[in-house]
Write a protein that holds these residues in place. Structure first.
Motif, PDB file in Angstrom:
ATOM      1  N   GLY A 188       0.820  -1.212   0.000  1.00 28.21           N
ATOM      2  CA  GLY A 188       0.000   0.000   0.000  1.00 28.21           C
ATOM      3  C   GLY A 188       0.847   1.252   0.000  1.00 28.21           C
ATOM      4  N   ALA A 189       1.927   1.255   0.779  1.00 28.77           N
ATOM      5  CA  ALA A 189       2.818   2.422   0.811  1.00 28.77           C
ATOM      6  C   ALA A 189       3.479   2.631  -0.550  1.00 28.77           C
ATOM      7  CB  ALA A 189       3.876   2.236   1.890  1.00 28.77           C
ATOM      8  N   LEU A 190       3.881   1.542  -1.204  1.00 32.16           N
ATOM      9  CA  LEU A 190       4.523   1.656  -2.516  1.00 32.16           C
ATOM     10  C   LEU A 190       3.540   2.176  -3.558  1.00 32.16           C
ATOM     11  CD1 LEU A 190       6.604  -1.659  -2.456  1.00 32.16           C
ATOM     12  CD2 LEU A 190       7.465   0.683  -2.161  1.00 32.16           C
ATOM     13  N   GLU A 191       2.273   1.805  -3.421  1.00 35.63           N
ATOM     14  CA  GLU A 191       1.251   2.345  -4.332  1.00 35.63           C
ATOM     15  C   GLU A 191       1.145   3.863  -4.167  1.00 35.63           C
ATOM     16  OE1 GLU A 191      -0.449   0.947  -6.717  1.00 35.63           O
ATOM     17  OE2 GLU A 191      -0.060  -1.196  -6.336  1.00 35.63           O
ATOM     18  N   LEU A 192       1.163   4.351  -2.931  1.00 39.41           N
ATOM     19  CA  LEU A 192       1.090   5.793  -2.694  1.00 39.41           C
ATOM     20  C   LEU A 192       2.299   6.518  -3.280  1.00 39.41           C
ATOM     21  CD1 LEU A 192      -0.247   5.854   0.977  1.00 39.41           C
ATOM     22  CD2 LEU A 192      -1.450   6.660  -1.071  1.00 39.41           C
ATOM     23  N   MET A 193       3.442   5.852  -3.258  1.00 42.79           N
ATOM     24  CA  MET A 193       4.657   6.432  -3.849  1.00 42.79           C
ATOM     25  C   MET A 193       4.683   6.290  -5.369  1.00 42.79           C
ATOM     26  SD  MET A 193       7.663   5.013  -1.348  1.00 42.79           S
ATOM     27  CE  MET A 193       7.385   4.801   0.392  1.00 42.79           C
ATOM     28  N   ARG A 194       3.754   5.471  -5.910  1.00 40.48           N
ATOM     29  CA  ARG A 194       3.760   5.129  -7.339  1.00 40.48           C
ATOM     30  C   ARG A 194       5.107   4.514  -7.718  1.00 40.48           C
ATOM     31  NH1 ARG A 194      -0.450   3.666  -8.168  1.00 40.48           N
ATOM     32  NH2 ARG A 194      -0.191   3.734 -10.421  1.00 40.48           N
ATOM     33  N   LEU A 195       5.603   3.632  -6.866  1.00 41.08           N
ATOM     34  CA  LEU A 195       6.883   2.971  -7.080  1.00 41.08           C
ATOM     35  C   LEU A 195       6.615   1.516  -7.460  1.00 41.08           C
ATOM     36  CD1 LEU A 195       9.960   2.886  -6.940  1.00 41.08           C
ATOM     37  CD2 LEU A 195       9.789   2.592  -4.457  1.00 41.08           C
ATOM     38  N   CYS A 248       2.907  -1.072 -10.426  1.00 42.88           N
ATOM     39  CA  CYS A 248       1.910  -0.629  -9.452  1.00 42.88           C
ATOM     40  C   CYS A 248       0.601  -1.289  -9.842  1.00 42.88           C
ATOM     41  CB  CYS A 248       1.783   0.891  -9.459  1.00 42.88           C
ATOM     42  SG  CYS A 248       3.230   1.734  -8.783  1.00 42.88           S
ATOM     43  N   LYS A 249      -0.131  -1.782  -8.882  1.00 44.80           N
ATOM     44  CA  LYS A 249      -1.339  -2.549  -9.175  1.00 44.80           C
ATOM     45  C   LYS A 249      -2.614  -1.717  -9.101  1.00 44.80           C
ATOM     46  CE  LYS A 249       1.806  -5.786  -8.594  1.00 44.80           C
ATOM     47  NZ  LYS A 249       3.246  -5.436  -8.518  1.00 44.80           N
ATOM     48  N   VAL A 250      -2.585  -0.645  -8.309  1.00 41.18           N
ATOM     49  CA  VAL A 250      -3.758   0.227  -8.184  1.00 41.18           C
ATOM     50  C   VAL A 250      -3.712   1.254  -9.305  1.00 41.18           C
ATOM     51  CG1 VAL A 250      -4.977   1.857  -6.706  1.00 41.18           C
ATOM     52  CG2 VAL A 250      -3.826  -0.117  -5.688  1.00 41.18           C
ATOM     53  N   GLN A 251      -4.773   1.293 -10.084  1.00 40.32           N
ATOM     54  CA  GLN A 251      -4.809   2.198 -11.220  1.00 40.32           C
ATOM     55  C   GLN A 251      -4.913   3.648 -10.762  1.00 40.32           C
ATOM     56  OE1 GLN A 251      -4.586   1.233 -14.583  1.00 40.32           O
ATOM     57  NE2 GLN A 251      -4.334   3.422 -14.886  1.00 40.32           N
ATOM     58  N   ALA A 252      -3.944   4.464 -11.130  1.00 34.16           N
ATOM     59  CA  ALA A 252      -3.987   5.884 -10.772  1.00 34.16           C
ATOM     60  C   ALA A 252      -5.001   6.604 -11.664  1.00 34.16           C
ATOM     61  CB  ALA A 252      -2.608   6.516 -10.951  1.00 34.16           C
ATOM     62  N   PRO A 253      -5.688   7.614 -11.144  1.00 39.23           N
ATOM     63  CA  PRO A 253      -6.619   8.376 -11.980  1.00 39.23           C
ATOM     64  C   PRO A 253      -5.861   9.072 -13.109  1.00 39.23           C
ATOM     65  CG  PRO A 253      -6.261   9.480  -9.877  1.00 39.23           C
ATOM     66  CD  PRO A 253      -5.626   8.134  -9.768  1.00 39.23           C
ATOM     67  N   PRO A 254      -6.557   9.387 -14.217  1.00 35.40           N
ATOM     68  CA  PRO A 254      -5.891   9.992 -15.375  1.00 35.40           C
ATOM     69  C   PRO A 254      -5.106  11.259 -15.037  1.00 35.40           C
ATOM     70  CG  PRO A 254      -8.122   9.351 -15.936  1.00 35.40           C
ATOM     71  CD  PRO A 254      -7.975   9.163 -14.452  1.00 35.40           C
ATOM     72  N   ASP A 255      -5.607  12.055 -14.083  1.00 31.91           N
ATOM     73  CA  ASP A 255      -4.920  13.296 -13.720  1.00 31.91           C
ATOM     74  C   ASP A 255      -4.191  13.166 -12.396  1.00 31.91           C
ATOM     75  OD1 ASP A 255      -7.160  12.991 -12.227  1.00 31.91           O
ATOM     76  OD2 ASP A 255      -7.837  15.077 -12.394  1.00 31.91           O
ATOM     77  N   GLY A 256      -3.910  11.905 -11.973  1.00 36.63           N
ATOM     78  CA  GLY A 256      -3.219  11.672 -10.714  1.00 36.63           C
ATOM     79  C   GLY A 256      -1.745  12.028 -10.818  1.00 36.63           C
ATOM     80  N   PRO A 257      -1.049  12.018  -9.688  1.00 33.97           N
ATOM     81  CA  PRO A 257       0.364  12.427  -9.687  1.00 33.97           C
ATOM     82  C   PRO A 257       1.259  11.386 -10.317  1.00 33.97           C
ATOM     83  CG  PRO A 257      -0.263  11.579  -7.535  1.00 33.97           C
ATOM     84  CD  PRO A 257      -1.535  11.646  -8.366  1.00 33.97           C
ATOM     85  N   THR A 258       2.341  11.828 -10.913  1.00 37.15           N
ATOM     86  CA  THR A 258       3.379  10.928 -11.376  1.00 37.15           C
ATOM     87  C   THR A 258       4.175  10.485 -10.169  1.00 37.15           C
ATOM     88  OG1 THR A 258       4.988  12.691 -11.639  1.00 37.15           O
ATOM     89  CG2 THR A 258       3.576  12.222 -13.530  1.00 37.15           C
ATOM     90  N   LYS A 259       5.063   9.509 -10.372  1.00 37.41           N
ATOM     91  CA  LYS A 259       5.877   9.033  -9.254  1.00 37.41           C
ATOM     92  C   LYS A 259       6.720  10.175  -8.684  1.00 37.41           C
ATOM     93  CE  LYS A 259       9.863   6.848  -9.083  1.00 37.41           C
ATOM     94  NZ  LYS A 259      10.957   5.915  -9.321  1.00 37.41           N
ATOM     95  N   GLN A 260       7.278  11.004  -9.581  1.00 34.94           N
ATOM     96  CA  GLN A 260       8.139  12.097  -9.132  1.00 34.94           C
ATOM     97  C   GLN A 260       7.351  13.112  -8.312  1.00 34.94           C
ATOM     98  OE1 GLN A 260       8.144  10.849 -12.216  1.00 34.94           O
ATOM     99  NE2 GLN A 260      10.133   9.827 -12.129  1.00 34.94           N
ATOM    100  N   GLU A 261       6.118  13.420  -8.737  1.00 29.29           N
ATOM    101  CA  GLU A 261       5.301  14.383  -7.998  1.00 29.29           C
ATOM    102  C   GLU A 261       4.878  13.815  -6.648  1.00 29.29           C
ATOM    103  OE1 GLU A 261       3.166  16.606 -11.793  1.00 29.29           O
ATOM    104  OE2 GLU A 261       2.249  14.863 -10.869  1.00 29.29           O
ATOM    105  N   ALA A 262       4.619  12.473  -6.618  1.00 35.88           N
ATOM    106  CA  ALA A 262       4.163  11.856  -5.378  1.00 35.88           C
ATOM    107  C   ALA A 262       5.265  11.824  -4.347  1.00 35.88           C
ATOM    108  CB  ALA A 262       3.670  10.427  -5.651  1.00 35.88           C
ATOM    109  N   THR A 263       6.509  11.757  -4.813  1.00 34.74           N
ATOM    110  CA  THR A 263       7.638  11.679  -3.874  1.00 34.74           C
ATOM    111  C   THR A 263       8.314  13.018  -3.696  1.00 34.74           C
ATOM    112  OG1 THR A 263       9.123  11.010  -5.676  1.00 34.74           O
ATOM    113  CG2 THR A 263       8.068   9.257  -4.395  1.00 34.74           C
TER     114      THR A 263
END
Length: 322
Positions: free
Chosen positions: A77-84, A307-322
């Motif tokens: 779950g934490a890795l999903e939030l990081m988009r890693l 990443c297994k959880v589909q990010a929304p179309p306008d969701g953050p990129t990995k760089q923005e999330a971190t």
């Protein structure tokens, strides 16, 4: 191709009861990836925190953690939030598979064979479990691996001590019907309809006692791969492994454990979503029988990281999330 993976973190160690096994797994995976040119780094989640993981700027991670906080969906779950991107199953499948009681409930709902069981919430449940399941039976903490806290109860007077040992690890304890027979395991690689079982392995432990010592320390346990089964039965067990993997929503890789009774009926025991990768481990053994080296296996697993959880179309990129 090794350069395509970018900067890779091998997450190992952790803080579960299986830490020592994870240290061995992670070191093996790291060495294998380095041997084929992957830019890989060890990262001990038991000593380094999530802030350090974010700052490490990994492009993907290989999860070589076993047990709680590494195999149970919390880290996923934490890795999903990081988009890693990470190897193995997502948060839900990891959580389900880590809980042996929920795993059995899912398999039963899907019509897959698994031994009868009872949930022990206190010492008052012990007599009923023995009456319903008979003796011998197996006692397990439902959220541990590596046979930690597992005991076979052959006599009524052994039940209380076995329960108390398992209850050191979990508030609720799993009592399971004992299946007498041959112990088998099957590794699975892939996702969805593309997931494929590797050759069946038979485990022959001294006196049938495949405990922690015989898994990771002793050389007395015999492993027969491929198992000495006729082609039809082997195919049935491999197909059942794939069905059990899919029923829990697993992906990437995993390992299904079985008992094969005297009538050659296979019974599912549990699913491991981040199996051991030590010198004694079973997934590398199955891969070798399928013509895949340890390094090739590690690369194949790493290549499936996502990443297994589909990010929304306008969701953050990995760089923005971190």
């Amino acid at each position: 191709m090794s350069e395509d993976f970018g900067r890779v973190g091998v997450l190992y160690g952790g803080c579960s009861a299986e830490r020592e096994v994870s240290l061995m797994s992670g070191q093996g995976v790291h060495a294998a990836l380095k041997s084929v040119g992957v830019d890989a780094y060890l990262f001990d989640t038991g000593k380094q925190d999530l802030a350090e993981l974010m700052n490490a700027r990994f492009d993907r991670v290989f999860i070589a953690l076993h047990g709680r906080y590494g195999e149970d969906g919390t880290l996923q779950g934490a890795l999903e939030l990081m988009r890693l991107p990470y190897t193995g199953s997502g948060p839900l499948a990891s959580s389900l598979a880590m809980d042996k009681i929920m795993t059995k409930k899912v398999w039963i709902a899907q019509g897959l064979p698994t031994p009868k069981f009872a949930i022990l919430t206190g010492e008052s449940d012990l007599a009923g479990a023995m009456e319903n399941l008979g003796l011998p039976l197996i006692i397990k903490p439902p959220h541990e691996g590596s046979t930690l806290g597992v005991a076979k109860v052959g006599r009524r007077e052994e039940m209380l001590a076995a329960y108390r040992q398992a209850a050191r690890y979990d508030a609720d304890v799993l009592a399971e019907q004992f299946i007498r027979g041959r112990e088998l395991t099957v590794a699975i690689l892939g996702k969805g309809r593309n997931a494929r079982a590797l050759p069946v392995i038979e485990i022959v432990a001294p006196a049938g006692n495949y405990d922690y010592e015989h898994k990771y320390v002793s050389n007395d346990t015999q492993y027969i791969c491929p198992a000495r089964l006729d082609a039809a039965l082997s195919g049935e067990i491999m197909a059942l492994s794939e069905q059990a993997f899919a029923a829990l929503g697993c992906e990437g890789w995993g390992r299904a454990d079985f008992m094969l009774d005297a009538d050659n009926r296979p019974w599912l025991l549990e699913m491991n979503t981040s199996p051991g990768m030590t010198s004694h481990s079973l997934v590398p053994m199955g891969a070798k029988a399928a013509g895949m080296s340890y390094a090739q296996l590690c690369v194949a697993i790493l290549a499936s990281a996502s990443c297994k959880v589909q990010a929304p179309p306008d969701g953050p990129t990995k760089q923005e999330a971190t």
